[in-house]
Design a protein around this motif. Sequence first.
Motif, PDB file in Angstrom:
ATOM      1  N   GLY A  58       0.821  -1.214   0.000  1.00  0.00           N
ATOM      2  CA  GLY A  58       0.000   0.000   0.000  1.00  0.00           C
ATOM      3  C   GLY A  58       0.852   1.259   0.000  1.00  0.00           C
ATOM      4  N   ILE A  59       1.934   1.240   0.774  1.00  0.00           N
ATOM      5  CA  ILE A  59       2.855   2.380   0.799  1.00  0.00           C
ATOM      6  C   ILE A  59       3.478   2.565  -0.582  1.00  0.00           C
ATOM      7  CG2 ILE A  59       5.048   3.233   1.716  1.00  0.00           C
ATOM      8  CD1 ILE A  59       4.315   1.866   4.368  1.00  0.00           C
ATOM      9  N   ALA A  60       3.972   1.477  -1.153  1.00  0.00           N
ATOM     10  CA  ALA A  60       4.632   1.554  -2.459  1.00  0.00           C
ATOM     11  C   ALA A  60       3.665   1.984  -3.550  1.00  0.00           C
ATOM     12  CB  ALA A  60       5.245   0.198  -2.805  1.00  0.00           C
ATOM     13  N   ALA A  61       2.415   1.558  -3.468  1.00  0.00           N
ATOM     14  CA  ALA A  61       1.436   1.883  -4.506  1.00  0.00           C
ATOM     15  C   ALA A  61       1.097   3.364  -4.544  1.00  0.00           C
ATOM     16  CB  ALA A  61       0.163   1.068  -4.288  1.00  0.00           C
ATOM     17  N   THR A  62       1.205   4.051  -3.437  1.00  0.00           N
ATOM     18  CA  THR A  62       0.830   5.463  -3.409  1.00  0.00           C
ATOM     19  C   THR A  62       2.026   6.398  -3.340  1.00  0.00           C
ATOM     20  OG1 THR A  62       0.609   5.485  -1.029  1.00  0.00           O
ATOM     21  CG2 THR A  62      -1.376   4.987  -2.299  1.00  0.00           C
ATOM     22  N   ASN A  85      -5.540  10.606  -2.321  1.00  0.00           N
ATOM     23  CA  ASN A  85      -6.797  10.598  -1.600  1.00  0.00           C
ATOM     24  C   ASN A  85      -6.730   9.470  -0.579  1.00  0.00           C
ATOM     25  OD1 ASN A  85      -9.389  10.538  -0.678  1.00  0.00           O
ATOM     26  ND2 ASN A  85     -10.352  10.367  -2.682  1.00  0.00           N
ATOM     27  N   SER A  86      -6.525   9.809   0.673  1.00  0.00           N
ATOM     28  CA  SER A  86      -6.342   8.778   1.703  1.00  0.00           C
ATOM     29  C   SER A  86      -7.612   7.962   1.914  1.00  0.00           C
ATOM     30  CB  SER A  86      -5.914   9.416   3.019  1.00  0.00           C
ATOM     31  OG  SER A  86      -6.928  10.265   3.506  1.00  0.00           O
ATOM     32  N   ARG A  87      -8.766   8.523   1.593  1.00  0.00           N
ATOM     33  CA  ARG A  87     -10.019   7.792   1.805  1.00  0.00           C
ATOM     34  C   ARG A  87     -10.148   6.612   0.854  1.00  0.00           C
ATOM     35  NH1 ARG A  87     -13.438  13.249   2.145  1.00  0.00           N
ATOM     36  NH2 ARG A  87     -12.586  13.930   4.130  1.00  0.00           N
ATOM     37  N   SER A  88      -9.499   6.700  -0.301  1.00  0.00           N
ATOM     38  CA  SER A  88      -9.604   5.608  -1.259  1.00  0.00           C
ATOM     39  C   SER A  88      -8.636   4.469  -0.936  1.00  0.00           C
ATOM     40  CB  SER A  88      -9.334   6.114  -2.678  1.00  0.00           C
ATOM     41  OG  SER A  88      -7.988   6.522  -2.790  1.00  0.00           O
ATOM     42  N   HIS A  89      -7.832   4.628   0.097  1.00  0.00           N
ATOM     43  CA  HIS A  89      -6.859   3.606   0.461  1.00  0.00           C
ATOM     44  C   HIS A  89      -7.147   3.122   1.880  1.00  0.00           C
ATOM     45  CE1 HIS A  89      -4.589   4.466  -3.119  1.00  0.00           C
ATOM     46  NE2 HIS A  89      -4.711   5.750  -2.836  1.00  0.00           N
ATOM     47  N   ASN A  90      -7.935   2.029   1.978  1.00  0.00           N
ATOM     48  CA  ASN A  90      -8.305   1.554   3.305  1.00  0.00           C
ATOM     49  C   ASN A  90      -7.113   0.953   4.047  1.00  0.00           C
ATOM     50  OD1 ASN A  90      -8.003  -0.767   1.877  1.00  0.00           O
ATOM     51  ND2 ASN A  90     -10.060  -1.576   2.273  1.00  0.00           N
ATOM     52  N   TRP A  91      -6.031   0.633   3.344  1.00  0.00           N
ATOM     53  CA  TRP A  91      -4.838   0.120   4.021  1.00  0.00           C
ATOM     54  C   TRP A  91      -4.222   1.192   4.918  1.00  0.00           C
ATOM     55  CZ3 TRP A  91      -0.473   2.788   3.331  1.00  0.00           C
ATOM     56  CH2 TRP A  91      -0.414   3.612   2.197  1.00  0.00           C
ATOM     57  N   ILE A 133       8.695  26.525   5.163  1.00  0.00           N
ATOM     58  CA  ILE A 133       8.295  25.247   4.585  1.00  0.00           C
ATOM     59  C   ILE A 133       8.904  24.137   5.422  1.00  0.00           C
ATOM     60  CG2 ILE A 133       8.541  23.755   2.570  1.00  0.00           C
ATOM     61  CD1 ILE A 133       8.590  26.315   0.881  1.00  0.00           C
ATOM     62  N   GLY A 134       8.114  23.115   5.702  1.00  0.00           N
ATOM     63  CA  GLY A 134       8.617  21.987   6.477  1.00  0.00           C
ATOM     64  C   GLY A 134       8.611  20.710   5.667  1.00  0.00           C
ATOM     65  N   LEU A 135       9.519  19.839   5.986  1.00  0.00           N
ATOM     66  CA  LEU A 135       9.586  18.529   5.350  1.00  0.00           C
ATOM     67  C   LEU A 135       9.417  17.454   6.424  1.00  0.00           C
ATOM     68  CD1 LEU A 135      12.554  19.148   2.882  1.00  0.00           C
ATOM     69  CD2 LEU A 135      10.122  19.109   2.346  1.00  0.00           C
ATOM     70  N   VAL A 136       8.343  17.604   7.205  1.00  0.00           N
ATOM     71  CA  VAL A 136       8.054  16.688   8.297  1.00  0.00           C
ATOM     72  C   VAL A 136       6.678  16.083   8.054  1.00  0.00           C
ATOM     73  CG1 VAL A 136       7.702  16.481  10.789  1.00  0.00           C
ATOM     74  CG2 VAL A 136       9.421  18.064   9.894  1.00  0.00           C
ATOM     75  N   ALA A 137       6.578  14.754   8.273  1.00  0.00           N
ATOM     76  CA  ALA A 137       5.294  14.074   8.094  1.00  0.00           C
ATOM     77  C   ALA A 137       5.090  13.046   9.189  1.00  0.00           C
ATOM     78  CB  ALA A 137       5.249  13.395   6.732  1.00  0.00           C
ATOM     79  N   THR A 138       3.864  12.973   9.685  1.00  0.00           N
ATOM     80  CA  THR A 138       3.516  11.959  10.676  1.00  0.00           C
ATOM     81  C   THR A 138       2.460  10.997  10.153  1.00  0.00           C
ATOM     82  OG1 THR A 138       1.878  13.432  11.654  1.00  0.00           O
ATOM     83  CG2 THR A 138       4.093  13.444  12.627  1.00  0.00           C
ATOM     84  N   ASP A 139       1.895  11.297   8.974  1.00  0.00           N
ATOM     85  CA  ASP A 139       0.934  10.391   8.344  1.00  0.00           C
ATOM     86  C   ASP A 139       1.067  10.519   6.821  1.00  0.00           C
ATOM     87  OD1 ASP A 139      -0.507  12.678   7.509  1.00  0.00           O
ATOM     88  OD2 ASP A 139      -1.833  12.597   9.233  1.00  0.00           O
ATOM     89  N   PHE A 140       0.262   9.746   6.095  1.00  0.00           N
ATOM     90  CA  PHE A 140       0.408   9.694   4.645  1.00  0.00           C
ATOM     91  C   PHE A 140      -0.022  10.971   3.941  1.00  0.00           C
ATOM     92  CE2 PHE A 140       0.362   5.192   5.738  1.00  0.00           C
ATOM     93  CZ  PHE A 140       1.547   4.824   5.148  1.00  0.00           C
TER      94      PHE A 140
END
Length: 153
Positions: free
Chosen positions: A56-60, A70-76, A104-111
């Motif tokens: 799932g990570i690789a696919a998006t 669109n995170s809603r379309s990826h139930n994984w 500008i930040g380059l920090v992420a905690t979710d997809f």
Amino acid sequence: QIHGPALEFLNEFMFVEFFETCGPYYVRSVRKVSKLDTTFNYSSESKQASRNFSRGIAATATLPVFGGYNSRSHNWAENSLSNTLTIEIKAFGFSTKMVQNQHIGLVATDFEQYHDVLDTAFQLMQVPDSGVIASIELAPWTHNWQFQLAGNM
């Protein structure tokens, strides 16, 4: 572009002075690189759940370039493994002026935030002063058309 005293040397056929001042070579091109490395870490007790999550990570991973995420379309992404997810991002060769001036930040905690980081990184890579010099192409002045034109060769 050849200008100033160097051009005057060539116009007056003072080639020795030209080469003493400018050297035998000029910089024809400079290649710069920028990159963004990301490591996704998560815990799983099931090999199958881990495989599905990593797929799932690789696919998006490239979706922002091709039209958004669109995170809603990826139930994984709502999978229980996402609770243990940490995203480690390392950036090289980005324009620090733009990052500091525009906060500008380059920090992420979710997809969703990760895809915002990808969009930002893509924009930062297009800034003219970004990139680390990876190679420089040198060429002899005698191969430069401006040198040949100014020296009437």
